[in-house]
Scaffold this motif. Structure first.
Motif, PDB file in Angstrom:
ATOM      1  N   ALA A   6       0.824  -1.212   0.000  1.00 31.53           N
ATOM      2  CA  ALA A   6       0.000   0.000   0.000  1.00 31.53           C
ATOM      3  C   ALA A   6       0.856   1.260   0.000  1.00 31.53           C
ATOM      4  O   ALA A   6       0.348   2.359   0.203  1.00 31.53           O
ATOM      5  CB  ALA A   6      -0.920   0.000   1.215  1.00 31.53           C
ATOM      6  N   SER A   7       2.153   1.103  -0.254  1.00 30.36           N
ATOM      7  CA  SER A   7       3.089   2.227  -0.172  1.00 30.36           C
ATOM      8  C   SER A   7       3.432   2.789  -1.545  1.00 30.36           C
ATOM      9  O   SER A   7       3.441   2.079  -2.552  1.00 30.36           O
ATOM     10  CB  SER A   7       4.390   1.780   0.508  1.00 30.36           C
ATOM     11  N   CYS A   8       3.735   4.077  -1.556  1.00 28.05           N
ATOM     12  CA  CYS A   8       4.360   4.719  -2.709  1.00 28.05           C
ATOM     13  C   CYS A   8       5.812   4.985  -2.310  1.00 28.05           C
ATOM     14  O   CYS A   8       6.068   5.723  -1.355  1.00 28.05           O
ATOM     15  CB  CYS A   8       3.646   6.017  -3.048  1.00 28.05           C
ATOM     16  N   VAL A   9       6.744   4.356  -3.006  1.00 30.27           N
ATOM     17  CA  VAL A   9       8.157   4.435  -2.649  1.00 30.27           C
ATOM     18  C   VAL A   9       8.897   5.240  -3.705  1.00 30.27           C
ATOM     19  O   VAL A   9       8.867   4.908  -4.893  1.00 30.27           O
ATOM     20  CB  VAL A   9       8.776   3.038  -2.504  1.00 30.27           C
ATOM     21  N   LEU A  10       9.555   6.305  -3.263  1.00 30.06           N
ATOM     22  CA  LEU A  10      10.316   7.172  -4.162  1.00 30.06           C
ATOM     23  C   LEU A  10      11.798   7.092  -3.843  1.00 30.06           C
ATOM     24  O   LEU A  10      12.191   7.008  -2.675  1.00 30.06           O
ATOM     25  CB  LEU A  10       9.859   8.627  -4.036  1.00 30.06           C
ATOM     26  N   ALA A 103       5.523  -2.758  -3.786  1.00 31.00           N
ATOM     27  CA  ALA A 103       4.902  -1.464  -3.493  1.00 31.00           C
ATOM     28  C   ALA A 103       3.751  -1.176  -4.453  1.00 31.00           C
ATOM     29  O   ALA A 103       3.700  -1.705  -5.565  1.00 31.00           O
ATOM     30  CB  ALA A 103       5.938  -0.349  -3.591  1.00 31.00           C
ATOM     31  N   LYS A 104       2.842  -0.338  -4.015  1.00 30.68           N
ATOM     32  CA  LYS A 104       1.731   0.071  -4.882  1.00 30.68           C
ATOM     33  C   LYS A 104       2.247   0.930  -6.026  1.00 30.68           C
ATOM     34  O   LYS A 104       1.823   0.778  -7.177  1.00 30.68           O
ATOM     35  CB  LYS A 104       0.695   0.847  -4.066  1.00 30.68           C
ATOM     36  N   ASP A 157      -1.368   4.545   0.968  1.00 32.92           N
ATOM     37  CA  ASP A 157      -1.573   4.658   2.413  1.00 32.92           C
ATOM     38  C   ASP A 157      -0.405   5.357   3.087  1.00 32.92           C
ATOM     39  O   ASP A 157      -0.555   6.017   4.109  1.00 32.92           O
ATOM     40  CB  ASP A 157      -1.752   3.269   3.030  1.00 32.92           C
ATOM     41  N   ASN A 158       0.790   5.177   2.548  1.00 35.13           N
ATOM     42  CA  ASN A 158       1.954   5.853   3.094  1.00 35.13           C
ATOM     43  C   ASN A 158       2.975   6.107   1.991  1.00 35.13           C
ATOM     44  O   ASN A 158       2.913   5.481   0.922  1.00 35.13           O
ATOM     45  CB  ASN A 158       2.580   5.053   4.250  1.00 35.13           C
ATOM     46  N   TYR A 159       3.883   7.022   2.262  1.00 36.59           N
ATOM     47  CA  TYR A 159       4.870   7.443   1.273  1.00 36.59           C
ATOM     48  C   TYR A 159       6.264   7.341   1.873  1.00 36.59           C
ATOM     49  O   TYR A 159       6.479   7.698   3.035  1.00 36.59           O
ATOM     50  CB  TYR A 159       4.591   8.878   0.818  1.00 36.59           C
ATOM     51  N   VAL A 160       7.192   6.877   1.050  1.00 37.04           N
ATOM     52  CA  VAL A 160       8.571   6.668   1.499  1.00 37.04           C
ATOM     53  C   VAL A 160       9.507   7.380   0.527  1.00 37.04           C
ATOM     54  O   VAL A 160       9.319   7.301  -0.697  1.00 37.04           O
ATOM     55  CB  VAL A 160       8.918   5.159   1.528  1.00 37.04           C
ATOM     56  N   LEU A 176       5.563  16.535   5.314  1.00 35.40           N
ATOM     57  CA  LEU A 176       4.324  15.917   4.832  1.00 35.40           C
ATOM     58  C   LEU A 176       4.079  14.555   5.484  1.00 35.40           C
ATOM     59  O   LEU A 176       3.214  13.799   5.051  1.00 35.40           O
ATOM     60  CB  LEU A 176       4.381  15.772   3.312  1.00 35.40           C
ATOM     61  N   ASN A 177       4.869  14.276   6.511  1.00 33.97           N
ATOM     62  CA  ASN A 177       4.716  13.038   7.292  1.00 33.97           C
ATOM     63  C   ASN A 177       5.041  11.790   6.480  1.00 33.97           C
ATOM     64  O   ASN A 177       4.445  10.724   6.680  1.00 33.97           O
ATOM     65  CB  ASN A 177       3.309  12.929   7.895  1.00 33.97           C
ATOM     66  N   TRP A 178       5.986  11.914   5.557  1.00 28.33           N
ATOM     67  CA  TRP A 178       6.468  10.753   4.831  1.00 28.33           C
ATOM     68  C   TRP A 178       7.446   9.979   5.704  1.00 28.33           C
ATOM     69  O   TRP A 178       7.974  10.495   6.693  1.00 28.33           O
ATOM     70  CB  TRP A 178       7.198  11.185   3.553  1.00 28.33           C
ATOM     71  N   ILE A 179       7.717   8.740   5.318  1.00 34.09           N
ATOM     72  CA  ILE A 179       8.780   7.950   5.914  1.00 34.09           C
ATOM     73  C   ILE A 179      10.057   8.252   5.128  1.00 34.09           C
ATOM     74  O   ILE A 179      10.076   8.110   3.901  1.00 34.09           O
ATOM     75  CB  ILE A 179       8.444   6.446   5.845  1.00 34.09           C
TER      76      ILE A 179
END
Length: 219
Positions: A6-10, A103-104, A157-160, A176-179
């Motif tokens: 459910a994550s978007c990983v950058l 990852a999503k 759901d969350n961003y990294v 922005l409260n990312w990981i």
């Protein structure tokens, strides 16, 4: 635990997925080959040595060739537009492959010129991954403009965000409260820093020594 599916990983690009020093050496080699062909002088070793000392290598080239200083702009553009001979680190290849499957969304957020950065992505075999390049958005880190756009375009759901330079990489995603995850610096990183001089809001949530540790960090 973070639900990777459910994550978007950058990922950052330079000195995160490959060694930026390799790009610099690649560019200097191409310009040096042109200089040797056109001016009959082999100054590659001198330029490489000056580059490692973080000197103005294109001004040096003009001095060595007895050319007007304006010529440095030509050398600089040959450098910026060259086809780089670079490759991803082994750990980066593994991380991209694993994250792409779990990852999503996966994307790259990098500062630099559009043409130059996309040439790098092409050389690394990453052109298929969405890239958010500063010149294309007229916004560079630490601005949160591209991070906000990504949250709008790539819902999750969350961003990294994984980078290498806390002086600029993590201020926006932290806000922005990312990981946020930072690769420990190596001695050959192009951008060096003293962690003791960096404000807390710019520091990452996690530190890793290699991208091999990324999946464990995010689990």
């Amino acid at each position: 635990p973070i639900r990777q599916f459910a994550s978007c990983v950058l990922f950052d690009l330079d000195d995160t997925l490959y060694k930026e020093l390799d790009y610099q050496k690649s560019g200097v080699t191409v310009v040096s080959d042109h200089i040797k062909s056109l001016y009959g002088r082999d100054i590659k070793d001198q330029l490489i040595a000056a580059m490692q000392e973080r000197a103005d290598i294109w001004s040096l080239a003009c001095d060595l060739l007895n050319l007007p200083i304006e010529t440095k702009e030509t050398f600089l553009w040959i450098y910026r537009l060259h086809d780089p001979k670079i490759s991803m680190t082994t750990s980066a290849k593994k991380a991209i492959d694993r994250i792409s499957k779990t990852a999503k969304n996966i994307a790259i957020l990098t500062d630099g010129r559009s043409f130059t950065q996309r040439k790098k992505l092409e050389a690394l075999g990453l052109s298929h991954i969405p890239a958010f390049i500063s010149e294309e958005y007229q916004s560079a880190k630490p601005s949160n403009k591209r991070f906000a756009i990504i949250m709008d375009k790539l819902t999750a759901d969350n961003y990294v965000y994984i980078g290498d330079n806390p002086k600029k990489d993590f201020f926006a995603p932290n806000s922005l409260n990312w990981i946020t995850v930072c690769l420990h610096p190596s001695n050959d990183n192009v951008h060096q820093y003293d962690i003791n001089t960096i404000d807390e809001q710019r520091l990452p949530r996690f530190w890793i020594k290699s991208l091999d540790e990324l999946e464990m960090t995010l689990s």
